[in-house]
Write an enzyme that holds these catalytic residues in place. Structure first.
Site, mmCIF file in Angstrom:
data_model
loop_
_atom_site.group_PDB
_atom_site.id
_atom_site.type_symbol
_atom_site.label_atom_id
_atom_site.label_comp_id
_atom_site.label_asym_id
_atom_site.label_seq_id
_atom_site.Cartn_x
_atom_site.Cartn_y
_atom_site.Cartn_z
ATOM 1 N N GLU A 240 11.893 2.156 14.240
ATOM 2 C CA GLU A 240 11.037 3.252 13.756
ATOM 3 C C GLU A 240 9.768 3.284 14.600
ATOM 4 O O GLU A 240 9.588 2.451 15.487
ATOM 5 C CB GLU A 240 10.714 3.063 12.266
ATOM 6 C CG GLU A 240 10.041 1.752 11.949
ATOM 7 C CD GLU A 240 9.898 1.462 10.454
ATOM 8 O OE1 GLU A 240 9.819 2.401 9.657
ATOM 9 O OE2 GLU A 240 9.853 0.263 10.119
ATOM 10 N N TYR B 124 0.825 -1.200 0.000
ATOM 11 C CA TYR B 124 0.000 0.000 0.000
ATOM 12 C C TYR B 124 0.861 1.251 0.000
ATOM 13 O O TYR B 124 2.080 1.194 0.214
ATOM 14 C CB TYR B 124 -0.958 0.008 1.198
ATOM 15 C CG TYR B 124 -0.336 0.324 2.537
ATOM 16 C CD1 TYR B 124 0.469 -0.596 3.196
ATOM 17 C CD2 TYR B 124 -0.551 1.559 3.153
ATOM 18 C CE1 TYR B 124 1.036 -0.293 4.429
ATOM 19 C CE2 TYR B 124 0.017 1.866 4.390
ATOM 20 C CZ TYR B 124 0.802 0.932 5.022
ATOM 21 O OH TYR B 124 1.377 1.231 6.230
ATOM 22 N N ARG C 78 8.158 4.062 -4.753
ATOM 23 C CA ARG C 78 8.246 3.044 -3.683
ATOM 24 C C ARG C 78 7.246 1.917 -3.945
ATOM 25 O O ARG C 78 7.538 0.752 -3.679
ATOM 26 C CB ARG C 78 8.025 3.670 -2.304
ATOM 27 C CG ARG C 78 8.252 2.642 -1.183
ATOM 28 C CD ARG C 78 8.205 3.255 0.184
ATOM 29 N NE ARG C 78 6.921 3.891 0.438
ATOM 30 C CZ ARG C 78 6.665 4.698 1.457
ATOM 31 N NH1 ARG C 78 7.627 4.967 2.325
ATOM 32 N NH2 ARG C 78 5.477 5.224 1.620
ATOM 33 N N ARG D 42 -8.103 -20.833 -1.787
ATOM 34 C CA ARG D 42 -6.997 -20.497 -0.887
ATOM 35 C C ARG D 42 -5.825 -21.437 -1.142
ATOM 36 O O ARG D 42 -6.005 -22.652 -1.143
ATOM 37 C CB ARG D 42 -7.443 -20.609 0.570
ATOM 38 C CG ARG D 42 -6.354 -20.267 1.574
ATOM 39 C CD ARG D 42 -6.903 -20.255 2.994
ATOM 40 N NE ARG D 42 -5.887 -19.928 3.973
ATOM 41 C CZ ARG D 42 -5.096 -20.828 4.588
ATOM 42 N NH1 ARG D 42 -5.231 -22.111 4.332
ATOM 43 N NH2 ARG D 42 -4.192 -20.430 5.461
ATOM 44 N N LYS E 121 6.408 -2.087 1.807
ATOM 45 C CA LYS E 121 5.262 -1.491 2.518
ATOM 46 C C LYS E 121 4.046 -2.414 2.396
ATOM 47 O O LYS E 121 3.121 -2.170 1.617
ATOM 48 C CB LYS E 121 4.970 -0.094 1.961
ATOM 49 C CG LYS E 121 4.099 0.748 2.885
ATOM 50 C CD LYS E 121 4.197 2.203 2.503
ATOM 51 C CE LYS E 121 3.217 3.091 3.237
ATOM 52 N NZ LYS E 121 3.327 3.089 4.671
ATOM 53 N N LEU F 260 11.048 1.016 7.067
ATOM 54 C CA LEU F 260 10.455 1.503 5.818
ATOM 55 C C LEU F 260 11.249 2.729 5.354
ATOM 56 O O LEU F 260 11.603 3.584 6.174
ATOM 57 C CB LEU F 260 8.988 1.889 6.034
ATOM 58 C CG LEU F 260 8.300 2.236 4.721
ATOM 59 C CD1 LEU F 260 8.019 0.984 3.902
ATOM 60 C CD2 LEU F 260 7.018 3.006 4.951
HETATM 61 N N1 PDD Z 1 2.944 4.940 7.304
HETATM 62 N N2 PDD Z 1 7.597 3.625 8.843
HETATM 63 C C1 PDD Z 1 6.456 2.910 8.835
HETATM 64 C C2 PDD Z 1 6.428 1.598 9.524
HETATM 65 C C3 PDD Z 1 5.313 3.422 8.190
HETATM 66 O O1 PDD Z 1 4.167 2.701 8.173
HETATM 67 C C4 PDD Z 1 5.379 4.701 7.562
HETATM 68 C C5 PDD Z 1 4.201 5.299 6.835
HETATM 69 C C6 PDD Z 1 6.594 5.406 7.609
HETATM 70 C C7 PDD Z 1 6.768 6.745 6.950
HETATM 71 O O2 PDD Z 1 6.764 6.639 5.540
HETATM 72 P P1 PDD Z 1 6.260 7.851 4.633
HETATM 73 O O3 PDD Z 1 7.038 9.029 5.030
HETATM 74 O O4 PDD Z 1 6.550 7.401 3.274
HETATM 75 O O5 PDD Z 1 4.775 8.014 4.919
HETATM 76 C C8 PDD Z 1 7.682 4.832 8.245
HETATM 77 C C9 PDD Z 1 1.749 5.405 6.614
HETATM 78 C C10 PDD Z 1 1.587 6.885 6.671
HETATM 79 C C11 PDD Z 1 0.539 4.657 7.132
HETATM 80 O O6 PDD Z 1 0.690 3.453 7.336
HETATM 81 O O7 PDD Z 1 -0.539 5.232 7.294
#
Ligand code: PDD
Length: 287
Positions: free
Chosen positions: A183, A33, A52, A101, A151, A207
């Site tokens: 993170e 996503y 990405r 499945r 992601k 990420l």
């Molecule tokens: N999350 N690390 C993780 C684990 C994340 O899920 C996200 C983003 C980030 C930051 O990435 P970016 O700057 O590209 O948004 C870092 C999104 C916003 C979400 O899951 O809603």
């Protein structure tokens, strides 16, 4: 008025949007996503998110359901149809439905990936009061899988982390592995010491945040010092400032870690400046 969402080539009212119960996103969390923010009706960092997404798909041998140009078109159409000023666009690609499945991936010649997109309106998102007060975090063990650079929609543990934070009366959690911070549950983590911005280097353990890349670029352009290295919770508690970045929070100050106030206990000047620069520059470059 219900939202208009996008599902596999169609724009539909949200109540009419349907995905198969055999979709591998639903059965196996076999999907990726992106979340792209919208300010003043324009997309922030669209190219970064599209790149990405392409990388996530390729790492999982999943086909791309649309070209970046088509994705941009759908993003814009959803913004227009839902009259989004400020908010977010959620995009999800799954490996699709093989009609049954099976752990093995289906033949990509026979099964096409699913593409779902929807909007979330958040008027005044860039002026959230939290940016003035800062947020509080706790630390939790990072027990996620080893490919956090992809992601994926496997978000159960980050959701549990948010619930642990909520139970502790704070806003979010920073995850810790081998004694150092990886993170936040849905954001990248930073500390500031002696004017230097410190954040973990890129690897499969975190990420590769699109906001992170932009913020570090702007910081360097503004002659601010950046050091990409690991830091511990103890070091964060001794720091002058701390903050997080993500597409939905931009740059958000962190004022408490595990019950210890950071610096003065109020958002610091570096985070405030980076937030301002990021919002200014991103609005200028928005498409
Ligand atoms: N999350 N690390 C993780 C684990 C994340 O899920 C996200 C983003 C980030 C930051 O990435 P970016 O700057 O590209 O948004 C870092 C999104 C916003 C979400 O899951 O809603």
């Amino acid at each position: 008025m219900s939202r208009i969402v996008y599902v596999n080539g169609e724009y539909l009212p949200e109540e009419e949007a349907k995905i198969s119960i055999f979709d591998r996103g639903f059965l196996m969390a076999d999907g990726v996503y992106e979340v792209t923010s919208v300010l003043d009706g324009k997309l922030i960092d669209f190219d970064g998110h599209a790149q990405r997404l392409a990388r996530s798909l390729s790492e999982l041998d999943m086909g791309a359901p649309a070209t970046p140009e088509e994705l941009l078109e759908i993003h814009r159409e959803l913004v227009a149809r839902n009259d989004i000023g400020d908010g977010m666009i959620y995009l999800q690609v799954t490996r699709g439905s093989a009609g049954d499945r099976d752990f093995a991936f289906p033949d990509p010649e026979k099964v096409t990936p699913s593409l779902v997109m929807f909007t979330q309106s958040k008027p005044g998102m860039a002026d959230t009061p939290a940016a003035k007060t800062g947020i509080k975090v706790i630390s939790i063990d990072d027990i996620r899988w080893g490919r956090r650079d992809i992601k994926t929609v496997q978000l159960l543990y980050p959701s549990m982390g948010k619930m642990m934070a909520k139970a502790a009366g704070v806003d979010d959690a920073w995850m810790v592995e081998d004694g150092v911070v990886t993170e936040g549950t849905s954001n990248n983590a930073y500390i500031v010491k002696g004017g230097k911005i410190i954040t973990r280097a890129l690897s499969n353990e975190i990420l590769h945040g699109i906001t992170r890349a932009a913020v570090l670029r702007f910081a360097q352009e503004a002659q601010m010092e950046v050091e990409e290295r690991n830091f511990s919770i103890a070091e964060a508690q001794e720091a002058d400032e701390a903050f997080i970045t993500s597409a939905s929070t931009f740059v958000m100050p962190v004022v408490e870690v595990d019950g210890t106030s950071i610096g003065s206990g109020a958002p610091g000047p570096v985070a405030a400046r980076l937030r301002e620069i990021y919002l200014d520059e991103s609005r200028k470059a928005a498409i």
